[in-house]
Design a protein around this motif. Structure first.
Motif, mmCIF file in Angstrom:
data_model
loop_
_atom_site.group_PDB
_atom_site.id
_atom_site.type_symbol
_atom_site.label_atom_id
_atom_site.label_comp_id
_atom_site.label_asym_id
_atom_site.label_seq_id
_atom_site.Cartn_x
_atom_site.Cartn_y
_atom_site.Cartn_z
ATOM 1 N N ALA A 23 0.834 -1.204 0.000
ATOM 2 C CA ALA A 23 0.000 0.000 0.000
ATOM 3 C C ALA A 23 0.869 1.255 0.000
ATOM 4 O O ALA A 23 0.572 2.224 -0.715
ATOM 5 N N ARG A 24 1.952 1.249 0.762
ATOM 6 C CA ARG A 24 2.872 2.394 0.773
ATOM 7 C C ARG A 24 3.481 2.617 -0.612
ATOM 8 O O ARG A 24 3.593 3.748 -1.080
ATOM 9 N N GLN A 25 3.871 1.526 -1.255
ATOM 10 C CA GLN A 25 4.483 1.633 -2.577
ATOM 11 C C GLN A 25 3.468 2.140 -3.605
ATOM 12 O O GLN A 25 3.796 2.976 -4.449
ATOM 13 N N LEU A 95 -7.814 11.537 -0.700
ATOM 14 C CA LEU A 95 -7.116 10.261 -0.851
ATOM 15 C C LEU A 95 -7.990 9.229 -1.562
ATOM 16 O O LEU A 95 -7.528 8.511 -2.450
ATOM 17 N N THR A 96 -9.257 9.179 -1.194
ATOM 18 C CA THR A 96 -10.180 8.228 -1.801
ATOM 19 C C THR A 96 -10.375 8.511 -3.284
ATOM 20 O O THR A 96 -10.272 7.605 -4.121
ATOM 21 N N VAL A 97 -10.634 9.768 -3.619
ATOM 22 C CA VAL A 97 -10.875 10.134 -5.014
ATOM 23 C C VAL A 97 -9.605 9.952 -5.843
ATOM 24 O O VAL A 97 -9.648 9.440 -6.965
ATOM 25 N N ARG A 98 -8.463 10.328 -5.295
ATOM 26 C CA ARG A 98 -7.205 10.177 -6.023
ATOM 27 C C ARG A 98 -6.908 8.701 -6.301
ATOM 28 O O ARG A 98 -6.504 8.334 -7.410
ATOM 29 N N ASP A 156 -10.081 0.907 -3.005
ATOM 30 C CA ASP A 156 -11.250 0.936 -2.116
ATOM 31 C C ASP A 156 -10.870 1.177 -0.665
ATOM 32 O O ASP A 156 -11.742 1.231 0.193
ATOM 33 N N ASN A 157 -9.556 1.267 -0.377
ATOM 34 C CA ASN A 157 -9.045 1.440 0.984
ATOM 35 C C ASN A 157 -9.534 0.299 1.886
ATOM 36 O O ASN A 157 -9.899 0.512 3.034
ATOM 37 N N ASP A 158 -9.537 -0.903 1.335
ATOM 38 C CA ASP A 158 -10.001 -2.102 2.028
ATOM 39 C C ASP A 158 -8.786 -2.888 2.507
ATOM 40 O O ASP A 158 -8.211 -3.682 1.750
ATOM 41 N N GLU A 159 -8.365 -2.670 3.749
ATOM 42 C CA GLU A 159 -7.163 -3.319 4.273
ATOM 43 C C GLU A 159 -7.297 -4.832 4.320
ATOM 44 O O GLU A 159 -6.364 -5.550 3.977
ATOM 45 N N GLU A 160 -8.440 -5.318 4.738
ATOM 46 C CA GLU A 160 -8.646 -6.760 4.815
ATOM 47 C C GLU A 160 -8.593 -7.384 3.417
ATOM 48 O O GLU A 160 -7.973 -8.428 3.209
#
Length: 191
Positions: A23-25, A95-98, A156-160
């Motif tokens: 995710a960082r990359q 962040l979400t839109v980008r 989707d910012n879905d960590e799981e």
């Protein structure tokens, strides 16, 4: 199934989850605005990004920026400043839109028409672990050809979902020791 390292760090090993490193990359590749939202320049850049078109405004509202058009105009004109709570909402919406806007581009860039992208797995740091408890974990390289699930979960910012996609779809190609790469110091790829 791993989740694997139930007591990670018990003997002094250090690292982060592999999906967090990915995710960082991906965040680096997305090219977010560097100036913080708390600085006027950063705030204006984010607001312009979120309000530059009707489509951007709709996406910002769906992402949680639910202020009136009048308030947005006052912020853009510099007549009012957002509260801390609204600054956090602006940052989250940006962040979400980008991520959603960049996801399709990143997917094409990473998949490279089926050729994939070379990924480097830098193993966890065991310098503080006593010899009898150290694992044999080496630097590994893998060519990943299918990024669809990883990029979609990231967008989707879905960590799981990102954890599941990264660990179950990508790292299993490392072979029988894939569980040793649940925690890493870094995941590197250049696309």
């Amino acid at each position: 199934m791993p989740d694997r390292s139930i007591e990670f760090g018990k003997f002094g090993a250090r690292g982060i989850k592999g999906y967090e490193a990915v995710a960082r990359q991906l965040d680096k590749l997305a090219g977010f605005i560097a100036t913080p939202v708390t600085v006027r320049r950063g705030l204006m850049a984010r607001l312009h990004y979120l309000t530059r078109s009707a489509h951007a405004r709709v996406a910002a509202r769906e992402a949680g920026l639910t202020v009136t058009d009048r308030t947005l105009k006052a912020w853009l004109d510099g007549k009012r400043t957002p509260s801390r709570r609204n600054l956090a909402r602006i940052e989250d919406a940006y962040l979400t839109v980008r991520r959603q806007n960049v996801a399709r581009y990143l997917l094409g860039r990473l998949n490279r028409e089926g050729r994939g992208t070379r990924v480097e797995f830098h193993p966890l740091n065991q310098s503080q672990v006593s010899r009898p408890h150290q694992r044999v974990v080496a630097y590994r390289v893998l060519n990943v050809r299918h990024w669809d699930a990883v990029v979609q979960a990231w967008a989707d910012n879905d960590e799981e979902g990102l954890d599941r996609a990264w660990f179950d779809d990508i790292t299993v190609d490392l072979g029988s020791d894939y569980g040793a790469y649940e925690y890493v110091t870094n995941i590197g790829f250049a696309a």
